[in-house]
Design a protein around this motif. Structure first.
Motif, short mmCIF file in Angstrom:
data_model
loop_
_atom_site.label_atom_id
_atom_site.label_comp_id
_atom_site.label_asym_id
_atom_site.label_seq_id
_atom_site.Cartn_x
_atom_site.Cartn_y
_atom_site.Cartn_z
N GLY A 88 24.58 26.83 46.84
CA GLY A 88 25.31 26.63 45.59
C GLY A 88 25.13 27.80 44.64
O GLY A 88 26.08 28.24 43.99
N THR A 89 23.91 28.31 44.57
CA THR A 89 23.64 29.46 43.70
C THR A 89 24.40 30.69 44.19
O THR A 89 24.99 31.41 43.39
N ILE A 90 24.40 30.89 45.48
CA ILE A 90 25.14 32.03 46.05
C ILE A 90 26.63 31.89 45.78
O ILE A 90 27.30 32.86 45.40
N ALA A 91 27.15 30.68 45.93
CA ALA A 91 28.58 30.45 45.67
C ALA A 91 28.91 30.74 44.21
O ALA A 91 29.94 31.37 43.91
N ILE A 93 27.36 32.77 42.16
CA ILE A 93 27.29 34.22 41.96
C ILE A 93 28.57 34.88 42.45
O ILE A 93 29.14 35.76 41.78
N ILE A 94 29.06 34.45 43.60
CA ILE A 94 30.30 35.01 44.14
C ILE A 94 31.48 34.69 43.22
O ILE A 94 32.28 35.56 42.89
N PHE A 95 31.59 33.42 42.78
CA PHE A 95 32.67 33.04 41.87
C PHE A 95 32.62 33.85 40.58
O PHE A 95 33.65 34.27 40.06
N ALA A 96 31.41 34.06 40.06
CA ALA A 96 31.27 34.81 38.80
C ALA A 96 31.60 36.29 38.97
O ALA A 96 32.00 36.95 38.02
N ALA A 97 31.43 36.80 40.19
CA ALA A 97 31.68 38.22 40.45
C ALA A 97 33.14 38.51 40.77
O ALA A 97 33.57 39.67 40.69
N LEU A 98 33.91 37.48 41.09
CA LEU A 98 35.32 37.70 41.43
C LEU A 98 36.12 38.14 40.22
O LEU A 98 35.85 37.74 39.09
N GLU A 99 37.15 38.93 40.48
CA GLU A 99 38.09 39.35 39.44
C GLU A 99 38.86 38.12 38.96
O GLU A 99 39.25 37.28 39.75
N GLY A 100 39.06 38.02 37.66
CA GLY A 100 39.84 36.92 37.10
C GLY A 100 41.32 37.09 37.37
O GLY A 100 41.77 38.15 37.79
N ASP A 101 42.07 36.02 37.15
CA ASP A 101 43.52 36.09 37.32
C ASP A 101 44.11 37.13 36.38
O ASP A 101 43.76 37.18 35.21
N GLU A 102 44.98 37.95 36.91
CA GLU A 102 45.63 39.01 36.14
C GLU A 102 46.54 38.44 35.05
O GLU A 102 46.61 38.95 33.95
#
Length: 115
Positions: A88-91, A93-102
């Motif tokens: 869950g923590t890894i997920a 971190i990945i979600f937080a690192a993704l680019e937001g919707d343009e």
């Protein structure tokens, strides 16, 4: 420091979107503050300061995480995935690192373009 203060000013705002920079700068300053408090507490031989600080930033931390998820067009309920140990923590971190919707999404306008 400006990003940290802005998250604290939006103490319990769970609506809208948060840029990656806002989320990660808050996380960075929060980590520095926690480390500094831990060192200070070690010198004093107490644990009360870290507990008070953790309680004080709990709601703003959850709120900025929810807004960050909104920026990636995910429901804020995804923040509960962090309760799953390690995965869950890894997920998160990945979600937080993704680019937001343009573009604008159902949670609001792109915060990069808003200001």
């Amino acid at each position: 420091m400006e990003w940290y203060i802005s998250v604290l000013k939006n103490y319990a705002v769970f609506e809208g979107r948060a840029r990656r920079k806002e989320f990660w700068m808050f996380a960075l300053f929060n980590a520095f503050a926690s480390i500094a408090l831990s060192i200070f507490e070690h010198l004093l031989g107490t644990t009360l300061l870290s507990l008070i600080y953790a309680l004080a930033v709990a709601v703003p931390s959850i709120a900025v995480s929810v807004r960050r998820l909104h920026d990636t067009n995910r429901s804020g309920w995804w923040v509960l995935i962090a309760l799953i140990p390690i995965i869950g923590t890894i997920a998160m971190i990945i979600f937080a690192a993704l680019e937001g919707d343009e573009c604008e999404n159902k949670y609001g306008p792109n915060p990069k373009k808003a200001g």
